[in-house]
Structures are given as structure tokens and as C-alpha cells.
Design a protein around this motif. Structure first.
Motif, PDB file in Angstrom:
ATOM      1  N   ARG A 102       0.818  -1.222   0.000  1.00 55.68           N
ATOM      2  CA  ARG A 102       0.000   0.000   0.000  1.00 55.68           C
ATOM      3  C   ARG A 102       0.849   1.269   0.000  1.00 55.68           C
ATOM      4  O   ARG A 102       0.623   2.207   0.769  1.00 55.68           O
ATOM      5  N   ALA A 103       1.859   1.248  -0.814  1.00 55.99           N
ATOM      6  CA  ALA A 103       2.749   2.412  -0.940  1.00 55.99           C
ATOM      7  C   ALA A 103       3.394   2.335  -2.317  1.00 55.99           C
ATOM      8  O   ALA A 103       3.383   1.276  -2.945  1.00 55.99           O
ATOM      9  N   PRO A 104       3.964   3.441  -2.789  1.00 57.39           N
ATOM     10  CA  PRO A 104       4.689   3.372  -4.063  1.00 57.39           C
ATOM     11  C   PRO A 104       5.793   2.319  -3.973  1.00 57.39           C
ATOM     12  O   PRO A 104       6.481   2.234  -2.968  1.00 57.39           O
ATOM     13  N   LEU A 105       5.920   1.503  -5.011  1.00 58.42           N
ATOM     14  CA  LEU A 105       6.885   0.398  -4.966  1.00 58.42           C
ATOM     15  C   LEU A 105       8.291   0.918  -5.240  1.00 58.42           C
ATOM     16  O   LEU A 105       8.823   0.808  -6.325  1.00 58.42           O
ATOM     17  N   GLN A 106       8.889   1.490  -4.195  1.00 54.44           N
ATOM     18  CA  GLN A 106      10.205   2.130  -4.365  1.00 54.44           C
ATOM     19  C   GLN A 106      11.359   1.154  -4.430  1.00 54.44           C
ATOM     20  O   GLN A 106      12.427   1.485  -4.904  1.00 54.44           O
ATOM     21  N   ARG A 107      11.127  -0.061  -3.914  1.00 55.50           N
ATOM     22  CA  ARG A 107      12.279  -0.974  -3.810  1.00 55.50           C
ATOM     23  C   ARG A 107      12.561  -1.727  -5.095  1.00 55.50           C
ATOM     24  O   ARG A 107      13.540  -2.449  -5.176  1.00 55.50           O
ATOM     25  N   VAL A 108      11.680  -1.586  -6.065  1.00 53.34           N
ATOM     26  CA  VAL A 108      11.932  -2.272  -7.334  1.00 53.34           C
ATOM     27  C   VAL A 108      13.161  -1.624  -7.986  1.00 53.34           C
ATOM     28  O   VAL A 108      13.197  -0.410  -8.167  1.00 53.34           O
ATOM     29  N   PRO A 109      14.185  -2.423  -8.309  1.00 47.92           N
ATOM     30  CA  PRO A 109      15.407  -1.832  -8.900  1.00 47.92           C
ATOM     31  C   PRO A 109      15.154  -1.446 -10.357  1.00 47.92           C
ATOM     32  O   PRO A 109      15.623  -2.103 -11.284  1.00 47.92           O
ATOM     33  N   GLU A 110      14.390  -0.368 -10.532  1.00 44.56           N
ATOM     34  CA  GLU A 110      13.905  -0.012 -11.864  1.00 44.56           C
ATOM     35  C   GLU A 110      15.024   0.177 -12.880  1.00 44.56           C
ATOM     36  O   GLU A 110      14.932  -0.292 -14.010  1.00 44.56           O
ATOM     37  N   ASN A 111      16.077   0.875 -12.464  1.00 38.14           N
ATOM     38  CA  ASN A 111      17.125   1.166 -13.442  1.00 38.14           C
ATOM     39  C   ASN A 111      17.827  -0.100 -13.927  1.00 38.14           C
ATOM     40  O   ASN A 111      18.107  -0.245 -15.116  1.00 38.14           O
ATOM     41  N   ALA A 112      18.076  -1.022 -12.994  1.00 40.42           N
ATOM     42  CA  ALA A 112      18.734  -2.275 -13.388  1.00 40.42           C
ATOM     43  C   ALA A 112      17.846  -3.053 -14.347  1.00 40.42           C
ATOM     44  O   ALA A 112      18.314  -3.594 -15.359  1.00 40.42           O
ATOM     45  N   ILE A 113      16.539  -3.101 -14.053  1.00 37.32           N
ATOM     46  CA  ILE A 113      15.617  -3.838 -14.929  1.00 37.32           C
ATOM     47  C   ILE A 113      15.563  -3.154 -16.296  1.00 37.32           C
ATOM     48  O   ILE A 113      15.598  -3.802 -17.332  1.00 37.32           O
ATOM     49  N   LYS A 114      15.498  -1.817 -16.283  1.00 37.95           N
ATOM     50  CA  LYS A 114      15.431  -1.086 -17.547  1.00 37.95           C
ATOM     51  C   LYS A 114      16.674  -1.337 -18.388  1.00 37.95           C
ATOM     52  O   LYS A 114      16.608  -1.453 -19.605  1.00 37.95           O
TER      53      LYS A 114
END
Lengths: 242, 55
Positions: free
Chosen positions: A170-182
Motif C-alpha cells: 500500500r505504498a509506491p513500490l520504491q524498492r523495485v530496482p527499476e534502473n537495473a531492470i530497464k
């Protein structure tokens, strides 16, 4: 039968985009409630579903596969170059990392006026635009060997994972390593885009190791991207006086 | 609508980079240098990434 070479890039691409979409829906839900926000998201997803089905139908109408491959390859290059450049710039410190919390706060500020219709549209547009990138990748990857089940299934699985994780936290999913996935997805998409466009223009013979060249391209872009990040990190930012 | 097009095509820099890559691909394949293109184009794509990342 699932083709994992299709399903994995589709899942990773979709995960990143769904996280961004979820952040917007979450912010909107705090303004107009879950029913309105989820309604907007479901409407956008239904639009994307229709687009995916229509794309699959159009591709079965008997168009010249080389032309379809070329057009989709160009879109993958447009998409892949952008993603990879952003990921490299962020890794090199030339650009700040994407911040879901900041995006959440921005959307909340935008909604401060309390206009229900405007809020609904923000959620709809957010999910539709983030989902458009998912649709593009699903359509492009599904085209190869008619792997619609693998590509669309992976995108739907990613949606389910992000939605469940988001609802639990119930919060913005900040822990997703977005840059690495991108970065990883960018290398895969660029490899597919390069391979398909050149194959469509010059025939299958242009690639020295036939389909295995695709793996070589992924490795080349991955190592090249890492090298670029390291190189750009050492250089001064453009326009900054020393 | 602008956001829609930007999502699909990116900005002018992004379009220019990919246009340059496609122009090179067409030129090389139409002049019978497809096998050379297979080695050159990935380098050109990576150069485009570097250019976009920097600016």
C-alpha cells in the motif's frame, strides 16, 4: 508451451511499467477512492487488451512478414535506445534515478484541486500510457513465432505480481530496482530491434551466426552499456564549466 | 495526444538517432553490404545510446 526467451523480457518490461502505473493509480485512489481509481485503471487495461487482440488479428491477415518485422523492429529500436540511454545516464550519474515517491507526491499535488473527472482521467491516461509500452513489447515479442501466449501471459503475470505487491505494501513500490531492470530489458529490446530490422532489410543471411547472433547482440549491448556507464561517469557533464 | 506520440516515438533526438541507424541499414543492405552491416549497425546503435545518454 512457454517460450522463456520471449516471456522473460516481456515480464520484466511489463513489471517496470506496471509499477509506474500502480503509483499513479495509488495516488489517484487517495483523492477519489479505490472504486474510481481502479475503474479508470480497468478501463485503460481493457483498451490495451482490445489493442493487443486487434494487433494479433491484424498480424494474422497475411501481411508480408518482412514488413511487419521491419516496422516492429523500428519501434523496438525507438523504445530500446531510449530505455538504454536513460539507464546508462542514470548509472553514470548524469541523470537522477527515477523516484516513485516523488512521482507519487507530484500526482497528489496535481490532484489537490479535488476534481473527480480530472483525477479519473489522470489514472486512465497514466495506465494507458505506461501500458502502451507494454503493448508494444508484447506485440513485438509475440510476433516472433506467434508467441502471443508467452508474451501476453508474461505481461498479465507481471500485472498480477505488481498489483498484489502494491496492495500488500500500500505504498509506491520504491524498492523495485527499476534502473537495473530497464538496463537489462533495454539490451534485450535493442538486440531484437537490431536483429529484426536488418534481417527484414537484408535477409536472414546477413547475420553471421543466424539466430545465435541474437544472443551475441544481447551480450554486446549489455557489455557496451556497462562500458558506456563507466566511461560517462568519468567525464564532466555537458554544459558544466570546470 | 502529444503524450501518446511521445510514448510511442520518444522525442526528436530519439527519432533522429533511430533514423540515422535505419538510414545506415538501408544504405548498407541496398549496396550489397548486409554482412558488413551486421557488424557496423550494433556499434552505431551503441553510439546513439551514448549520444542520447549524454544529452
Amino acid at each position: 508451451m512457454i517460450d522463456w526467451t520471449i516471456a522473460i523480457p516481456a515480464f520484466l518490461t511489463a513489471s517496470v511499467e506496471w509499477v509506474e502505473a500502480f503509483t499513479i493509480v495509488l495516488a489517484v485512489s487517495l483523492s477519489i477512492g479505490w472504486v474510481g481509481a481502479v475503474g479508470a485503471a480497468v478501463s485503460a487495461l481493457a483498451t490495451l487488451g482490445v489493442m493487443t487482440v486487434a494487433t494479433g488479428g491484424v498480424l494474422h491477415l497475411g501481411f508480408d512478414l518482412d514488413w511487419i518485422q521491419l516496422v516492429i523492429g523500428v519501434f523496438l529500436l525507438l523504445f530500446g535506445v531510449r530505455w538504454m540511454a536513460k539507464a546508462v545516464a542514470r548509472q553514470a550519474g548524469l541523470k537522477s534515478l527515477h523516484n516513485e515517491a516523488a512521482e507519487f507526491a507530484e500526482t497528489r499535488a496535481l490532484l489537490a484541486r479535488g476534481d473527480w473527472h480530472a483525477a479519473w482521467l489522470i489514472a486512465f491516461k497514466g495506465v494507458l500510457l505506461e501500458g502502451l509500452e507494454v503493448w508494444l513489447v508484447v506485440a513485438a515479442l509475440g510476433l516472433k513465432g506467434n508467441q502471443w501466449f508467452s508474451s501476453a501471459g508474461a505481461a498479465i503475470a507481471a500485472l498480477a505480481v505488481v498489483a498484489v505487491a502494491g496492495l500488500l505494501i500500500r505504498a509506491p513500490l520504491q524498492r523495485v530496482p527499476e534502473n537495473a531492470i530497464k538496463f537489462v530489458v533495454g539490451t534485450m529490446i535493442l538486440a531484437f530491434g537490431t536483429f529484426w530490422t536488418l534481417e527484414a532489410l537484408g535477409g536472414a543471411d546477413v547475420w553471421p551466426f543466424s539466430d545465435w547472433s541474437l544472443l551475441g547482440l544481447v551480450a554486446f549491448y549489455f557489455c557496451g552499456g556497462l562500458g558506456l556507464s563507466a566511461l560517462l561517469r568519468k567525464q564532466p557533464k555537458p554544459g558544466v564549466a570546470l | 495526444m502529444r503524450a501518446f506520440f511521445k510514448t510511442l516515438f520518444g522525442d526528436a533526438w530519439n527519432l533522429s538517432a533511430v533514423a540515422a541507424v535505419m538510414t545506415a541499414e538501408i544504405a548498407l543492405t541496398q549496396t550489397g553490404n548486409g554482412t558488413i552491416a551486421a557488424w557496423l549497425i550494433p556499434l552505431l546503435v551503441l553510439a546513439s545510446v551514448a549520444w542520447l545518454a549524454r544529452y
